[in-house]
Design a protein around this motif. Structure first.
Motif, PDB file in Angstrom:
ATOM      1  N   THR A 348       0.831  -1.201   0.000  1.00 49.23           N
ATOM      2  CA  THR A 348       0.000   0.000   0.000  1.00 49.23           C
ATOM      3  C   THR A 348       0.866   1.251   0.000  1.00 49.23           C
ATOM      4  O   THR A 348       1.861   1.327   0.723  1.00 49.23           O
ATOM      5  N   ILE A 349       0.479   2.230  -0.828  1.00 51.62           N
ATOM      6  CA  ILE A 349       1.113   3.552  -0.765  1.00 51.62           C
ATOM      7  C   ILE A 349       0.325   4.377   0.253  1.00 51.62           C
ATOM      8  O   ILE A 349      -0.818   4.773   0.006  1.00 51.62           O
ATOM      9  N   ARG A 350       0.930   4.598   1.400  1.00 48.38           N
ATOM     10  CA  ARG A 350       0.246   5.252   2.503  1.00 48.38           C
ATOM     11  C   ARG A 350       0.035   6.745   2.237  1.00 48.38           C
ATOM     12  O   ARG A 350       0.580   7.307   1.277  1.00 48.38           O
ATOM     13  N   SER A 351      -0.722   7.375   3.096  1.00 51.66           N
ATOM     14  CA  SER A 351      -1.017   8.793   2.915  1.00 51.66           C
ATOM     15  C   SER A 351       0.214   9.677   3.084  1.00 51.66           C
ATOM     16  O   SER A 351       0.228  10.822   2.619  1.00 51.66           O
ATOM     17  N   ASP A 352       1.265   9.147   3.717  1.00 57.74           N
ATOM     18  CA  ASP A 352       2.510   9.913   3.816  1.00 57.74           C
ATOM     19  C   ASP A 352       3.430   9.677   2.623  1.00 57.74           C
ATOM     20  O   ASP A 352       4.518  10.249   2.547  1.00 57.74           O
ATOM     21  N   GLY A 353       3.000   8.823   1.675  1.00 59.81           N
ATOM     22  CA  GLY A 353       3.777   8.567   0.465  1.00 59.81           C
ATOM     23  C   GLY A 353       4.632   7.324   0.510  1.00 59.81           C
ATOM     24  O   GLY A 353       5.257   6.960  -0.489  1.00 59.81           O
ATOM     25  N   LEU A 354       4.688   6.634   1.641  1.00 59.36           N
ATOM     26  CA  LEU A 354       5.533   5.450   1.772  1.00 59.36           C
ATOM     27  C   LEU A 354       4.857   4.220   1.179  1.00 59.36           C
ATOM     28  O   LEU A 354       3.687   3.946   1.472  1.00 59.36           O
ATOM     29  N   LEU A 355       5.589   3.462   0.369  1.00 61.95           N
ATOM     30  CA  LEU A 355       5.112   2.152  -0.061  1.00 61.95           C
ATOM     31  C   LEU A 355       5.409   1.169   1.065  1.00 61.95           C
ATOM     32  O   LEU A 355       6.561   0.822   1.314  1.00 61.95           O
ATOM     33  N   GLU A 356       4.366   0.731   1.754  1.00 62.99           N
ATOM     34  CA  GLU A 356       4.528  -0.191   2.878  1.00 62.99           C
ATOM     35  C   GLU A 356       4.443  -1.626   2.362  1.00 62.99           C
ATOM     36  O   GLU A 356       3.429  -2.037   1.804  1.00 62.99           O
ATOM     37  N   HIS A 357       5.512  -2.373   2.556  1.00 68.99           N
ATOM     38  CA  HIS A 357       5.572  -3.751   2.056  1.00 68.99           C
ATOM     39  C   HIS A 357       6.550  -4.548   2.916  1.00 68.99           C
ATOM     40  O   HIS A 357       7.282  -3.991   3.741  1.00 68.99           O
ATOM     41  N   ASP A 358       6.565  -5.850   2.733  1.00 65.47           N
ATOM     42  CA  ASP A 358       7.471  -6.706   3.501  1.00 65.47           C
ATOM     43  C   ASP A 358       8.927  -6.362   3.216  1.00 65.47           C
ATOM     44  O   ASP A 358       9.293  -5.990   2.094  1.00 65.47           O
ATOM     45  N   MET A 359       9.755  -6.500   4.246  1.00 61.50           N
ATOM     46  CA  MET A 359      11.201  -6.344   4.118  1.00 61.50           C
ATOM     47  C   MET A 359      11.867  -7.634   4.608  1.00 61.50           C
ATOM     48  O   MET A 359      11.287  -8.370   5.424  1.00 61.50           O
ATOM     49  N   TYR A 360      13.095  -7.860   4.149  1.00 63.86           N
ATOM     50  CA  TYR A 360      13.762  -9.130   4.423  1.00 63.86           C
ATOM     51  C   TYR A 360      15.155  -8.904   5.018  1.00 63.86           C
ATOM     52  O   TYR A 360      15.941  -8.117   4.486  1.00 63.86           O
ATOM     53  N   VAL A 361      15.421  -9.591   6.122  1.00 64.34           N
ATOM     54  CA  VAL A 361      16.780  -9.611   6.669  1.00 64.34           C
ATOM     55  C   VAL A 361      17.495 -10.804   6.039  1.00 64.34           C
ATOM     56  O   VAL A 361      17.016 -11.939   6.102  1.00 64.34           O
ATOM     57  N   MET A 362      18.637 -10.537   5.425  1.00 68.26           N
ATOM     58  CA  MET A 362      19.413 -11.558   4.740  1.00 68.26           C
ATOM     59  C   MET A 362      20.795 -11.682   5.371  1.00 68.26           C
ATOM     60  O   MET A 362      21.312 -10.723   5.958  1.00 68.26           O
ATOM     61  N   GLN A 363      21.390 -12.855   5.207  1.00 65.19           N
ATOM     62  CA  GLN A 363      22.804 -13.025   5.541  1.00 65.19           C
ATOM     63  C   GLN A 363      23.532 -13.463   4.279  1.00 65.19           C
ATOM     64  O   GLN A 363      23.057 -14.321   3.527  1.00 65.19           O
ATOM     65  N   VAL A 364      24.688 -12.861   4.047  1.00 65.06           N
ATOM     66  CA  VAL A 364      25.478 -13.199   2.865  1.00 65.06           C
ATOM     67  C   VAL A 364      26.099 -14.579   3.049  1.00 65.06           C
ATOM     68  O   VAL A 364      26.692 -14.883   4.087  1.00 65.06           O
ATOM     69  N   LYS A 365      25.954 -15.409   2.041  1.00 67.14           N
ATOM     70  CA  LYS A 365      26.438 -16.786   2.104  1.00 67.14           C
ATOM     71  C   LYS A 365      27.962 -16.857   2.057  1.00 67.14           C
ATOM     72  O   LYS A 365      28.642 -15.933   1.589  1.00 67.14           O
TER      73      LYS A 365
END
Length: 402
Positions: A348-365
């Motif tokens: 969702t593009i919120r009323s403040d302009g932010l696209l709110e979506h899932d984020m991912y924590v990754m570790q480099v292999k």
């Protein structure tokens, strides 16, 4: 009525009709501008690859909308806020730009957002991390698409703190982005009971990071917080490795991209934790897009290059839906329509302009874990949009209704 009066009446009616037709044509012509770092320290993050992604989106959309061919303009802002703002204004005034993509630099994006407000031109800030773009610097025409400093800190800083990284020293890019990223990470650390033992500010595109990483080592902190990006991130981590700092402090990649890991190589980057909004090898949709992108560039796409594709399509779909490039109608459509594509699901593009979506924590292999080219990340955890970015009710954007 005399013949002359009738003539003037008819002439006036004809002119009014022509003006109306011209105005209607103006609301149907679509001109997309891309103002980004095309040759500097951030060029690998979006740069020429972002142009490819935008062109892919335009082609997939069909190349035209509302009966007109879609135009794409490109310019290099050279990481100068004045240059980015001037080009935005020039395109809006002279070339009829109806939407602008880009940034890759928070300072430049803040300057461009001000022009977006002035010219009432939708601006998709991509690659610029500063959360103020949807906070105190928000505008009715700015969309922050991809990630921000809050999400990066909530992902990476939290993960490293939970693993015992209690005391932090920051090597920070000396402009709005670095300051906001350090502040966000420091807030996470101190709120959890940790401590910031020092920091040092570094000019953008610094040629030598040795003195800065040695200051970090002298602090005796447990974590080396790298609040920078692109070439500055890779060069600071290389310097930390060369001087043995990473044997005494755990490096925190507060903003790292796939292109950075590729440039560093797995022997240097292995074990790093980072937060991203997208990864080319995450699922079937991301892999399908990446296969096409790779065919064009011989590189896998970064998160922000994928965001360029998604944002371009989101804008074009909104224009098609409202039958016009009228900025207020288009922005209203963007705010009410979910983003469901290869970049984000149910976002969702919120009323403040932010696209709110899932984020991912990754570790480099490690090199042994990596099974094929560009197989660099292991998923550690998924954060919901609200968990990553924070609640809309806490936004500092004056557009948010209490």
């Amino acid at each position: 009525m005399s013949k002359m009066s009738r003539l003037w009446t008819l002439t006036g009616a004809f002119c009014a009709s022509m003006f109306a037709l011209a105005a209607d044509a103006d609301t149907k012509k679509v001109v997309i501008g891309d103002i980004d770092d095309l040759s500097g320290v951030y060029a690998d993050i979006i740069g020429p690859g972002g142009v490819v992604a935008a062109k892919m989106a335009i082609a997939d959309f069909g190349g035209s909308v509302l009966g007109n061919k879609i135009e794409l303009l490109t310019a290099d802002h050279q990481n100068r806020p004045d240059l980015g703002a001037d080009k935005f204004r020039e395109w809006a005034d002279r070339d009829g730009a109806t939407m602008v993509l880009g940034g890759s630099n928070t300072g430049v994006s803040i300057a461009m957002s001000a022009i977006a407000r002035e010219k009432k031109t939708p601006f998709f800030a991509i690659g610029a991390a500063g959360a103020s773009l949807t906070g105190k610097d928000c505008t009715p025409y700015t969309v922050h698409y991809g990630y921000d400093t809050n999400a990066l800190a909530n992902g990476t800083a939290t993960t490293i703190f939970d693993q015992g990284g209690k005391t932090w020293f920051f090597v920070t890019a000396d402009y709005a982005f670095g300051t906001q990223l350090e502040n966000a990470a420091a807030a996470v650390v101190t709120a959890a009971g940790g401590k910031v033992v020092g920091d040092v500010r570094v000019p953008l595109n610094a040629p030598d990071f040795s003195s800065y990483v040695l200051q970090a080592q002298d602090s005796h902190g447990q974590v080396l917080g790298l609040a920078n990006a692109g070439g500055d991130f890779t060069n600071s981590l290389k310097a930390a490795n060369e001087f043995g700092v990473t044997t005494k402090m755990k490096p925190a990649a507060l903003l790292a991209f796939l292109s950075d890991i590729h440039a560093l190589g797995l022997p240097t980057a292995q074990g790093l934790y980072l937060t991203t909004g997208w990864y080319w090898d995450l699922n079937d949709k991301t892999r399908a897009f990446s296969k096409r992108f790779f065919a064009e560039t011989k590189r896998e796409p970064t998160m922000t290059q994928a965001a360029y594709y998604s944002a371009t399509l989101a804008y074009l779909n909104a224009v098609k839906a409202v039958g016009s490039t009228d900025p207020d109608k288009v922005m209203a459509e963007l705010h009410k329509t979910k983003v469901n594509d290869m970049f984000a699901s149910n976002a969702t593009i919120r009323s403040d302009g932010l696209l709110e979506h899932d984020m991912y924590v990754m570790q480099v292999k490690t090199p042994l874990e990596s099974k094929y080219p560009w197989d660099y990340y292991r998923l550690v955890r998924t954060m919901s949009g609200e968990k990553a970015f924070g609640k809309l009710s806490d936004s500092a954007c004056p557009l948010v209704k209490s």
